[in-house]
Structure formats: structure tokens, C-alpha cells
Design a protein around this motif. Sequence first.
Motif, mmCIF file in Angstrom:
data_model
loop_
_atom_site.group_PDB
_atom_site.id
_atom_site.type_symbol
_atom_site.label_atom_id
_atom_site.label_comp_id
_atom_site.label_asym_id
_atom_site.label_seq_id
_atom_site.Cartn_x
_atom_site.Cartn_y
_atom_site.Cartn_z
ATOM 1 N N TYR A 160 49.400 42.726 51.319
ATOM 2 C CA TYR A 160 50.330 42.755 50.194
ATOM 3 C C TYR A 160 51.779 42.747 50.703
ATOM 4 N N ILE B 116 49.083 37.996 48.554
ATOM 5 C CA ILE B 116 48.658 38.775 47.389
ATOM 6 C C ILE B 116 47.189 38.526 47.041
ATOM 7 N N GLU B 117 46.771 37.265 46.997
ATOM 8 C CA GLU B 117 45.389 36.967 46.601
ATOM 9 C C GLU B 117 44.388 37.541 47.600
ATOM 10 N N ILE C 169 44.181 41.295 47.104
ATOM 11 C CA ILE C 169 43.339 41.639 45.955
ATOM 12 C C ILE C 169 41.862 41.536 46.329
ATOM 13 N N ASN D 259 39.238 44.562 46.164
ATOM 14 C CA ASN D 259 37.995 44.454 45.387
ATOM 15 C C ASN D 259 36.772 44.745 46.254
ATOM 16 N N LEU E 14 44.635 48.822 42.451
ATOM 17 C CA LEU E 14 44.432 47.657 41.595
ATOM 18 C C LEU E 14 44.768 47.961 40.136
ATOM 19 N N ARG E 15 44.389 49.154 39.655
ATOM 20 C CA ARG E 15 44.664 49.517 38.259
ATOM 21 C C ARG E 15 46.156 49.631 37.984
ATOM 22 N N THR E 16 46.907 50.119 38.951
ATOM 23 C CA THR E 16 48.346 50.308 38.741
ATOM 24 C C THR E 16 49.160 49.069 39.099
ATOM 25 N N LYS E 17 48.478 47.988 39.384
ATOM 26 C CA LYS E 17 49.136 46.713 39.718
ATOM 27 C C LYS E 17 50.139 46.887 40.856
ATOM 28 N N PHE E 18 49.734 47.594 41.886
ATOM 29 C CA PHE E 18 50.475 47.766 43.133
ATOM 30 C C PHE E 18 51.719 48.635 43.000
ATOM 31 N N GLU E 19 51.892 49.301 41.876
ATOM 32 C CA GLU E 19 53.049 50.199 41.723
ATOM 33 C C GLU E 19 52.982 51.345 42.742
#
Length: 183
Positions: free
Chosen positions: A145, A150-151, A154, A158, A172-177
Amino acid sequence: MEWILLFFFLPFVLTMMFFNWLEEKLFNFRDREKLGEGERLLHESKFVEAQAFFTEKLKYFPKSSKAYFHRSKANYMLKNYFSALYDIEQSISFDNTVGEAYVIKGKVLYQLKEYDKAFLEFDKADWYFRSENPETLRWRGMARYCIGQIENAINDFNRAVDLGDEDASYILRTKFEYLKKKY
């Protein structure tokens, strides 16, 4: 003439190889017997004491990859990243077959913000673990990342989630925050 020289030289070489092998096996046996106390200190999160313990052991066993490995873990937890990097490189130079050593080295490089080098170390660790270690996959995803893959990151997250890693699921749920705030 060469045959006579070979006849006298070959037993000498084979004897030296045998004694070097024997010495290495004895050092490994003694290391296992005497590093348990330091491992207990690491497990109890007494990192300063563990660091001192392994430093003392390295005076007597300067080629102990396990002692360097454990001291690097203690240094990493104490945020002595350059010392941890030196120790883990020493450990790998004596025994480069321990996948966990590459994970520690990758974590140290990640903390030093050398993400491309960290990615390579996590990739080596993943090879040793045969893509079965979720922590390795998560850290490799974090390094990917940070270098813009990025892909692939992910995909690593996963796969880590499929192996039961809740931290990767949270990322993953927080979209990388989480990665943007923490690191």
C-alpha cells in the motif's frame, strides 16, 4: 605427484569439515539449552531485561543466530530500530532459513519508512511460510500500500483475512484509514 598430494590433503580437508559441522551442532544444542530464560523474558514483555540477557549470551556464543534473532525482537519492541536491524541481519547471516527473521527485518524497515525494502523482506518471509502466515501477508499488504501497489495490497489483505487475521479485516473495512493515521 598430484595424486600423492591429494592423498595427504583430502583427509585433512574432510576432517576439518567434520569438526566444523560438529562445532556448529554443539553450539546450536547449547543455545537451545540456555536461551529459554531470555525467551521467557520476551514473552513476559520484559524487553530491557531480555535485551541484556541476549547481549550477555552473545559474548559466549557470538555465532548464535537465535540469540541475535531474539535480541532483535527485544530491540524492535524498545524502538531501537537500527540496533534491531543490525541484530536481525546478523541472525540471517548465520541462519537464513527462518521465515520469522524476515518478518522482523521487514517490520524494522517499515518503521524506518523504507517501504520498498520492507516489501522485499515480507515477500521472502511469505515464500518461507508458503503464503500460510496471515501476519506476513498483512505486513506485506501494508508495505505494498505504501509503495502504491493498491490492488496487490488488497489481495494480500484478503488472503490474510481468509487465514483469520482480524487486523487485516479491520484495515480493509476502514479503507486504509488505519494505515494513514498510524504509520
